[in-house]
Each structure stands twice: as C-alpha cells, then as structure tokens.
Design an enzyme around this catalytic site. Structure first.
Site, PDB file in Angstrom:
ATOM      1  N   TRP A   1      -0.857  -1.023   4.509  1.00 21.95           N
ATOM      2  CA  TRP A   1      -0.928   0.022   5.862  1.00 21.95           C
ATOM      3  C   TRP A   1      -1.097  -0.649   6.887  1.00 21.95           C
ATOM      4  CZ3 TRP A   1       1.329   4.012   4.065  1.00 21.95           C
ATOM      5  CH2 TRP A   1       1.194   4.603   2.736  1.00 21.95           C
TER       6      TRP A   1
ATOM      7  N   ASP B   1      -7.949   2.468  11.769  1.00 18.57           N
ATOM      8  CA  ASP B   1      -7.347   3.390  10.453  1.00 18.57           C
ATOM      9  C   ASP B   1      -8.570   3.653   9.323  1.00 18.57           C
ATOM     10  OD1 ASP B   1      -5.893   4.742   8.565  1.00 18.57           O
ATOM     11  OD2 ASP B   1      -4.519   3.313   8.325  1.00 18.57           O
TER      12      ASP B   1
ATOM     13  N   LYS C   1      -6.657  12.200   1.822  1.00 20.58           N
ATOM     14  CA  LYS C   1      -7.750  11.271   0.859  1.00 20.58           C
ATOM     15  C   LYS C   1      -8.919  11.758   0.765  1.00 20.58           C
ATOM     16  CE  LYS C   1      -4.184   8.154   1.278  1.00 20.58           C
ATOM     17  NZ  LYS C   1      -3.420   7.342   2.391  1.00 20.58           N
TER      18      LYS C   1
END
Ligand SMILES: *Cc1c(COP(=O)(O)O)cnc(C)c1O
Length: 363
Positions: free
Chosen positions: A103, A173, A197
């Site tokens: 990511w 993030d 999540k």
C-alpha cells in the site's frame, strides 16, 4: 452463534454483532422516523444528527483537536493516494514516502503522477519484514510532506513510534489500525483510513486534516470532489455521502465510547495479538516473518509453515471449522489472521486451538 463464522479477513472484515443487530432492528424504521437510513435525504434533520454524532463521537474517542477537520469521504484509501498529493504537494512539489509494503508503494506511485517523489526509506530488500528506524535527516527539509503507512496490512508490520519529521507535515495511512490504539493526532497533519478494516462497512473513508493544510491547492484546477476544503466547508455534505456507511461507522464509534474508549480497545487488541504471537513463537510448525516484536502488527498477524502446500491445507481445513479467510494476501501467500477490534478473544482462542491440532497432525 447463529451460524456465523470467525472471519479473519483483512477487509471488509468482522463488525460487532450487537451493532449489526441494532442496525437490523432499525433497518426499516430508523428510531421511529418511518424511514430507513438507506432512504433518507442526506439533508434531513435525522441524517444531520447521525453525521454530527458520528463526527462528535470520533472526535471524542480519538481526542481530535478543534483545529482539525473530520471528513467522511468515498473512494477508499486508494483515492487518498491521489488526493493527498493533489492537495498538499503544492509548495516545492516534493514529497517523501516510506516504502513499507504494497500500500505504501501504491501511495508513492500515485503521488509520482503529480510531483517529485523520493523514497526516503524502504524495507523492500527484506520483503517488508520490518519498519525502518527513521530519523529527521532521512527526509528532505523542503518536502511538502512525508507519507507513512502506519500498519502494513499485507506484511503484518506496524510503526511502534511516530517518526520525527521536524517541521515537515506528516501524512499517515491508518487504514488498517485506526481505532486500535491511542495516537497523538497533533503529531500528524493528515490521517486517512478506509472504513472497511477496523471501522465499518466499505465505502466510507475517514480523513482527519489540520485546518491550515486546507486550500493549498489551486481549486480551479483540480476536480471539485478531490479538494479537501470543499468537504471541510460543507461538513462532508457537498455531495451525497455514503449515508448508510457513516451511520454504521457512527454506531461503532458509540460502542467504542461505551466500552471505555480506544484505550480499552487497545488493551483488548494487545491481549489478543500477544496470545497469538506467543503461540506462534512457541510452535515448531509456524513462523512469523516479522522478527522484531515491536514491528509486529496487532491487527494483521502473518505466519507461514514454510511449505506452501501445507499452508493451503491449513487454510482449507480451518475454513471447514468455521475459521475463514486465513489465507495471506494473494501477492505473498502464507497465512494472515486479521484480528481487528470486532474479533472476539473467543475467535483467537478457536484459531489457536485449531493451530495446535493442525500442528500435531502435520509435523
Ligand atoms: C486496504 C488498504 C488500502 C486500500 O484501501 P481501499 O479502501 O481498498 O482503497 C490502503 N492502505 C492500507 C494500509 C490498506 O490496508
């Protein structure tokens, strides 16, 4: 538990059962208003209350100071990979990224479309099995911001510290760890996280941004939706938001508040992860590729047997016992148990019990 399985998926992932039961009870007629939240105008007073409560509760549990805006957007973490540079890479046009996994790499690649991106540090040479120890000198002093990925969902690593970037804005993030630990929001200029999540259903992205970072882009040049200031000035109601997703996320915030806040979630998350890692470290069959304990994720516990066929057998047999989605990310294989806030200790115990039996049968 009414036919439900323990779902170890990395995202979308488990949600608290009592939250979903309450949502179900109110599905056709929310709080007696005669409509479902799915049918409601985003400008109605009922929805205004839902949105305002969600923001207020998130501010309370995360201790978000008044000089930060809280936005509920769409487009996931992925759209933030572009929105961050579009809004913030506007001074020198330079940004420094730390490459700690898939990511992080995607975030940097997206930013490269908009300016001068430097990879300040990387753990790629060791298959992202650790978090680099970053110093202020690792970053360009004139960068518009530094970007880090706090929890690396695929490789199971997590920052145990907040890097010192001096006067440079730190962007983070937190897609797979938000609400799992107390963090000092003031250390960051901008935090973003997709909801699916550790927060709620997919389709909502939380952005927490310091006010002075708004309006730094040329609003006449970027797509209206991609300008943080537009959403900040309109309480995330510039256009139709994901009303239902914000409602469910808000119900999760309320639950966390009632349970004792993020400190209590963190206590439980540490207890769950410690138990699972302790078993993995004590076993002969399983290994965690993240050696440094302080770098291990509390949310995504990655482990392997060293034999890809045995890993496949593990995932299949676990599934047959109602322990599902234990396969590692399709890019790396192995196993990954995502144990977010909504995974009860009973789920971790059931997993460890299965792992012990599988070890006894296969060693
Ligand atoms: C899942 C994930 C993303 C991507 O999120 P989408 O909402 O699917 O765009 C980004 N960053 C991290 C750390 C993630 O875990």
């Amino acid at each position: 538990m009414n036919g439900r399985v323990y779902n170890f998926s990395a995202g979308p992932s488990m949600l608290p059962v009592d939250v979903m039961e309450d949502v179900a009870k109110n599905l056709l007629n929310y709080n007696g208003c005669g409509q479902s939240v799915m049918e409601m105008s985003h400008r109605s007073k009922e929805f205004a209350q839902i949105r305002n409560d969600a923001e207020a509760d998130l501010r309370e549990i995360m201790h978000i100071p008044d000089n930060y805006k809280v936005l509920f957007l769409q487009g996931g973490g992925t759209l933030q990979f572009a929105m961050v540079p579009l809004n913030l890479m506007t001074g020198t046009g330079k940004a420094d990224y730390v490459n700690t996994g898939t990511w992080a790499k995607k975030a940097a690649a997206e930013a490269k479309k908009f300016g001068d991106v430097k990879i300040a540090a990387s753990s790629e040479e060791s298959v992202f099995s650790y978090i680099p120890k970053l110093k202020k000198e690792d970053f360009r002093a004139d960068a518009d911001y530094v970007h880090i990925t706090f929890n690396n969902t695929i490789y199971g690593t997590h920052y145990s510290y907040i890097p010192d970037t001096g006067d440079t804005t730190l962007v983070c993030d937190m897609s797979s760890c938000i609400l799992s630990e107390e963090i000092d929001v003031t250390k960051f200029g901008l935090i973003y996280a997709g909801a699916q999540k550790n927060v709620g259903p997919a389709g909502v992205t939380i952005v927490i941004v310091r006010e002075d970072l708004l309006g730094k882009c040329d609003a006449s040049k970027i797509p209206t939706y991609l300008d943080y200031k537009i959403h900040a000035d309109n309480d995330s109601l510039y256009n139709t938001p994901n009303c239902f997703g914000i409602y469910v996320a808000g119900a999760v915030f309320k639950k966390i508040k009632a349970m004792g806040g993020i400190a209590e979630m963190s206590r439980r998350d540490i207890e769950k992860a410690d138990k699972l890692y302790a078993y993995i470290d004590s076993s002969k069959l399983y290994k965690c590729p993240v050696k440094a304990k302080e770098d291990r994720s509390l949310m995504n516990v990655v482990f392997v047997t060293g034999n890809p066929d045995l890993d496949k057998k593990f995932v299949a047999e676990a599934k047959a016992e109602g322990l599902v989605n234990l396969n590692g990310h399709r890019s790396i294989g192995g196993m990954r148990a995502s144990i977010y806030n909504a995974m009860p200790m009973e789920g971790v115990d059931a997993l460890i019990d299965f792992m012990k039996r599988f070890e006894a049968d296969n060693i």
